[in-house]
Design a protein around this motif. Structure first.
Motif, PDB file in Angstrom:
ATOM      1  N   GLY A   1      14.590   0.657  -7.795  1.00 16.19           N
ATOM      2  CA  GLY A   1      14.324   1.935  -8.429  1.00 16.19           C
ATOM      3  C   GLY A   1      14.087   3.023  -7.418  1.00 16.19           C
ATOM      4  O   GLY A   1      13.998   2.758  -6.214  1.00 16.19           O
ATOM      5  N   VAL A   2      14.045   4.255  -7.904  1.00 22.91           N
ATOM      6  CA  VAL A   2      13.686   5.387  -7.043  1.00 22.91           C
ATOM      7  C   VAL A   2      12.729   6.287  -7.807  1.00 22.91           C
ATOM      8  O   VAL A   2      12.754   6.347  -9.041  1.00 22.91           O
ATOM      9  CB  VAL A   2      14.925   6.213  -6.604  1.00 22.91           C
TER      10      VAL A   2
ATOM     11  N   PHE B   1       7.747  -5.115  -9.331  1.00 24.19           N
ATOM     12  CA  PHE B   1       8.305  -3.814  -8.966  1.00 24.19           C
ATOM     13  C   PHE B   1       7.274  -2.965  -8.226  1.00 24.19           C
ATOM     14  O   PHE B   1       7.558  -2.382  -7.177  1.00 24.19           O
ATOM     15  CB  PHE B   1       8.773  -3.099 -10.242  1.00 24.19           C
ATOM     16  N   ALA B   2       6.055  -2.946  -8.743  1.00 23.07           N
ATOM     17  CA  ALA B   2       4.996  -2.127  -8.144  1.00 23.07           C
ATOM     18  C   ALA B   2       4.651  -2.618  -6.738  1.00 23.07           C
ATOM     19  O   ALA B   2       4.426  -1.831  -5.816  1.00 23.07           O
ATOM     20  CB  ALA B   2       3.759  -2.152  -9.037  1.00 23.07           C
ATOM     21  N   GLN B   3       4.629  -3.946  -6.566  1.00 22.51           N
ATOM     22  CA  GLN B   3       4.361  -4.529  -5.253  1.00 22.51           C
ATOM     23  C   GLN B   3       5.420  -4.070  -4.247  1.00 22.51           C
ATOM     24  O   GLN B   3       5.115  -3.689  -3.128  1.00 22.51           O
ATOM     25  CB  GLN B   3       4.379  -6.054  -5.337  1.00 22.51           C
ATOM     26  N   LYS B   4       6.667  -4.094  -4.718  1.00 23.16           N
ATOM     27  CA  LYS B   4       7.770  -3.751  -3.833  1.00 23.16           C
ATOM     28  C   LYS B   4       7.697  -2.302  -3.372  1.00 23.16           C
ATOM     29  O   LYS B   4       7.988  -1.990  -2.220  1.00 23.16           O
ATOM     30  CB  LYS B   4       9.090  -4.014  -4.579  1.00 23.16           C
TER      31      LYS B   4
ATOM     32  N   ILE C   1       3.245   0.791  -5.547  1.00 21.03           N
ATOM     33  CA  ILE C   1       2.700   1.639  -6.604  1.00 21.03           C
ATOM     34  C   ILE C   1       1.314   1.110  -6.960  1.00 21.03           C
ATOM     35  O   ILE C   1       1.094  -0.104  -7.054  1.00 21.03           O
ATOM     36  CB  ILE C   1       3.611   1.621  -7.840  1.00 21.03           C
ATOM     37  N   GLN C   2       0.403   2.034  -7.146  1.00 19.05           N
ATOM     38  CA  GLN C   2      -0.983   1.663  -7.424  1.00 19.05           C
ATOM     39  C   GLN C   2      -1.091   0.939  -8.765  1.00 19.05           C
ATOM     40  O   GLN C   2      -0.408   1.291  -9.725  1.00 19.05           O
ATOM     41  CB  GLN C   2      -1.823   2.940  -7.470  1.00 19.05           C
ATOM     42  N   LEU C   3      -1.927  -0.091  -8.827  1.00 20.84           N
ATOM     43  CA  LEU C   3      -2.068  -0.868 -10.056  1.00 20.84           C
ATOM     44  C   LEU C   3      -3.515  -0.913 -10.505  1.00 20.84           C
ATOM     45  O   LEU C   3      -4.436  -0.643  -9.720  1.00 20.84           O
ATOM     46  CB  LEU C   3      -1.555  -2.298  -9.840  1.00 20.84           C
TER      47      LEU C   3
END
Length: 850
Positions: free
Chosen positions: A318-319, A364-367, A370-372
């Motif tokens: 994604g972007v 996806f967030a790990q990659k 992105i804050q979780l």
RNA sequence: GCCGAGGUGGCGGAAUGGCAGACGCACGAGACUUAAAAUCUCGCGGUAGCAAUACCGUGCGGGUUCGAUCCCCGCCCUCGGCACCA
């Protein structure tokens, strides 16, 4: 027999290809024929015995027809440089002869092909009924398109790698206006009716007091279908109740809606993802520094075929769009919006709220760093809890902090969402509307007319059937339009409303159209081959068409079709391949419900009991396929072994609903058996009394076969017959003439030709038919015969002896134990007094020593 | 990954809580035959034994039960279907 009762046994009708009948077809239709023959015999009413046609009065329906429109016939015709009108009848005539050679006792005077204009006129009438009800609409839908051949393609013509099967060019998509059916409007009913109590529809077919049918009346009378197929239907409809959530994009006048099936977990969401093909994506980045990277990503994604996307290893990519939305669950927080390839248009809204509690989002967030946020404590310290479990105690979740997740709190969250006006409840379905147009020649023409002033107009009933013009050249056009669009004189017509010049619709219907209602047609169909002098359906319909009425088809349906349909439908037994588990069955159920709503039918479900056949594999254990060269042709085996052995083998080879490999050697066993029985009959004098043991066996066998047939355990029925003959011939036992007749009768559903021969050897002359006197009833009262009962004797649950007990005392526990203990073998093992003794009357004794 | 169907002799399979391997194929021995085919008879899960018989045995591990191929729990394998389903 109750005059209101009936039995309708139907095998899914075949697509008559040039290769002729397949052994898989034979497996289905032999079962249909076995059941039909059994039910006909079973429905015989002894009180009408004196009337010549006691059997004919029975309302057992077992018809056959041909599903003959569609792509394979068209492509075969193109290949052979002929026209489908020529090869299709050739094919189904061959199918019919093959079936007759196998003694299939179908109602041939009801036979039709879906390509018969009399039949497809009615298909067109039903289409118009749906159209008038507002269930058909026009929409731009992409079709598969081969840029080299300039032709539209069916999914099956596109290979898994996305290339055209004939020329190898990479296919693309092309938007065309198409007719679409609103099946989604019926999604809820298609789902809930799978479990609905069908009431008396179910009871009508219960007149034959067969073992399993008797049970049905006590059980809930919902659809008796294989669990797996019910499950597939449910999954295909894919109902999901959730919420649609509204988000404002910061600095823009733009709203992004996301669907969530797990709204209670929404407090954990920290970012949003939008599908690359979503129409709003370009707007989000227009003129921003992210525009080029996002555009590039969209282009890359577009090149990836759907096949590749579903591959397991497919990488989530994604972007960032540079945009943020508000987060209605966490006021003050903002959610970054990403474009990502794991979001797809066509499910939900194409926009997802994402959190740590979805493994895919998490990855996806790990990659992308992105804050979780997590709202339920982890159980496994390495991974966040999966939202699909819907379990746990919420933390950090606004007003719901501290709540335990339950169906009640989920409802509370949904209410809260609606109160806060941040979203609303919504139900989504996996089921999509049904694209009903085909840009092909070999199908029912869609009976609509395009007028410049009046728009789309339905053809008046009087103009049906709208016949397919005979064409020499019917290859697809290079604009993607139907070949019919080239036939100017056919296309040109007048508007039924204003009378001005207009154009006919040139798309044709899909293959499914004809099979959506064929089971109804059999109830009233009469073809021209009738012997009884009655008018054919074609002739009856002609009378209506030439009448003054503006609605000849509606009149015909009400006056002719409907009464016959009410008599026979719904289908009691529907037998076929599991490959139709979803589409055909769903479409046919959909049409049934629409026709019901329109008052054209009195029942809501077409098929009460469904059974699916197991595939017949080639002797090498692989699927039969021309390319493997391992196809078994039923014609050859019938020629070599005879029809009865082939029928017998197809039923004997294994459990009917399971896959089995063909074994030609095993087939000889069937012929040997039939020859052995015939020899046994020829060697038997007709003036003997049946041996008591044999009488008991015969009575049991009759019961076994009755149960076996309604449970589709045909293999054990045949084994039972073999066993009986072995008992008879290997012992010095004898059968009376009457009981020889009875055995011929129970063989009749499986091996009708042989059964008739046996019937005649048993002293009936050839004008007497083995099936004509009904199903045999042999009653043996318990104990009457006086045969000893065999007890299995166990010590500590282990079999140690077998003891015969005289029949007079065989149910008396004390007497049996006494006799059993007298046995030497038992005495040897029985050291000390048993602590416990298990006694199963007529079967077993178990002494428990420890 | 999810859903479904399965896993029993050399092979297809039978037994749905009560004698595991019915029935059929293949195979072996014998009879008939000049011979072969066909047919008929007998045998045919494994181990030990001349035998009677005994022990083992239904994918693997556990459980329930007097008793489990069958029911329950956990795994393994095969086949079929579906799937970035939010």
């Amino acid at each position: 027999m109750d005059k209101d009762k009936k039995m309708y046994v139907l095998g899914m009708f075949p697509y008559p290809s040039g290769d002729g009948l397949h052994v898989g077809h034979v497996r289905i239709y032999t079962a249909v024929d076995v059941m039909a023959r059994y039910f006909r015999m079973k429905s015989f009413d002894p009180s009408t015995r004196s009337t010549r046609s006691g059997l004919l009065q029975a309302r057992v329906l077992a018809p056959m027809g041909w599903d003959a429109f569609g792509l394979p016939a068209e492509n075969a015709a193109i290949k052979n440089k002929t026209i489908p009108q020529e090869i299709v009848p050739k094919n189904y005539n061959n199918f019919r002869e093959q079936m007759k050679a196998l003694s299939f006792s179908f109602d041939w005077e009801r036979e039709f092909a879906t390509t018969d204009p009399t039949y497809y006129g009615l298909t067109q009438w039903i289409f118009l009924e749906l159209y008038k009800k507002g269930l058909v609409y026009r929409e731009q839908v992409p079709i598969n398109w081969c840029p080299k051949c300039k032709t539209g393609l069916a999914n099956e013509e596109v290979l898994p790698d996305g290339t055209h099967e004939r020329c190898g060019t990479a296919t693309g998509k092309k938007d065309l206006p198409q007719w679409v059916m609103k099946i989604t409007k019926y999604a809820d009913r298609l789902l809930s009716d799978l479990d609905m109590d069908l009431g008396e529809d179910f009871d009508k077919g219960l007149s034959f007091d067969s073992p399993q049918l008797a049970q049905d009346s006590q059980a809930t009378r919902s659809l008796d279908w294989p669990r797996g197929i019910l499950e597939m239907q449910r999954n295909w409809i894919g109902k999901k109740e959730g919420v649609r959530l509204f988000h404002k994009v910061e600095g823009m006048d733009l709203q992004l809606d996301a669907f969530s099936a797990y709204p209670i977990w929404c407090f954990a969401d920290t970012f949003m993802v939008i599908a690359p093909e979503h129409p709003l994506v370009k707007e989000l980045v227009k003129g921003s520094e992210y525009e080029s990277s996002v555009t590039k990503f969209i282009e890359e994604s577009a090149q990836i075929t759907a096949e590749q996307r579903t591959e397991e290893k497919f990488e989530k990519k994604g972007v960032f769009t540079g945009r943020y939305t508000n987060d209605p669950f966490n006021p003050g927080s903002r959610l970054p919006v990403w474009v990502a390839n794991f979001a797809v248009m066509g499910f939900g809204t194409g926009i997802i709220r994402c959190s740590a509690h979805d493994p895919r989002d998490y990855e996806f967030a790990q990659k992308y760093n992105i804050q979780l946020k997590e709202v339920v404590e982890r159980i496994d310290p390495l991974v966040p809890v999966n939202a699909h479990t819907n379990e746990g105690v919420l933390k950090d979740s606004g007003p719901f902090t501290g709540s335990k997740i339950s169906s009640q709190t989920i409802e509370e969250v949904k209410e809260w969402i609606e109160d806060q006006k941040i979203g609303r409840r919504e139900t989504t379905y996996h089921l999509r509307d049904w694209v009903f147009s085909r840009q092909r020649y070999w199908g029912e023409p869609i009976p609509l007319v395009h007028c410049k002033t009046c728009g789309v107009q339905a053809l008046p009933e009087k103009d049906l059937p709208l016949e397919l013009p005979d064409l020499k050249s019917y290859e697809p056009t290079d604009t993607g339009e139907s070949p019919l669009s080239r036939v100017t004189e056919w296309v040109k017509t007048t508007c039924p409303k204003c009378g001005e010049e207009a154009r006919r619709e040139t798309d044709t219907m899909p293959n499914w159209a004809g099979s959506c209602w064929y089971h109804l047609a059999f109830a009233f169909w009469k073809n021209a081959n009738r012997q009884d002098g009655e008018k054919s359906t074609h002739d009856v319909l002609e009378v209506y068409r030439k009448s003054q009425s503006d609605t000849p088809y509606t009149d015909f349906w009400r006056e002719v079709a409907r009464p016959a349909i009410d008599k026979y439908l719904p289908v009691d037994w529907y037998l076929g391949g599991a490959e139709h588990a979803v589409l055909h069955l769903l479409y046919a159920r959909f049409w049934n419900k629409v026709l019901y709503d329109l008052g054209h039918l009195s029942f809501t479900e077409p098929y009460l009991r469904l059974r699916s056949v197991g595939m017949v594999l080639a002797p090498d254990g692989r699927k039969m396929s021309k390319s493997w060269g391992n196809v078994i042709n039923p014609d050859d085996v019938v020629k070599q072994y005879g029809s009865d052995p082939v029928r017998l083998y197809e039923m004997f080879m294994g459990p009917w609903d399971q896959v089995t490999a063909w074994d030609s050697r095993a087939l000889v066993g069937m012929r040997r058996f039939l020859e052995r029985v015939q020899k046994a009959y020829e060697d038997s004098p007709l003036d003997q009394e049946t041996s008591p043991l044999l009488l008991q066996k015969l009575a049991k066998l009759v019961a076994h076969i009755e149960r076996g047939i309604v449970e589709q355990k045909f293999n054990t029925c045949i084994a039972g017959c073999m066993e009986f003959v072995n008992e008879w011939k290997n012992g010095s036992l004898v059968l009376s003439r009457e009981h020889m007749g009875n055995f011929a009768q129970i063989m009749c559903p499986f091996a009708p030709k042989t059964a008739q021969k046996l019937w005649e050897i048993a002293g009936h002359d050839s004008s007497s038919k083995v099936e004509a006197l009904g199903w045999p009833q042999i009653e043996v009262k318990e104990g009457e015969i006086g045969l000893p009962v065999v007890y299995a004797v166990q010590i500590n649950g282990k079999l140690r002896a077998v003891v015969e007990v005289a029949s007079e005392v065989a149910r008396d526990k004390e007497q049996v134990l006494k006799q059993v203990r007298a046995s030497q073998t038992v005495a040897k093992w029985l050291v000390g007094e048993p602590k416990r003794t298990i006694f199963v009357a007529g079967k077993l004794v178990n002494f428990v020593l420890v």
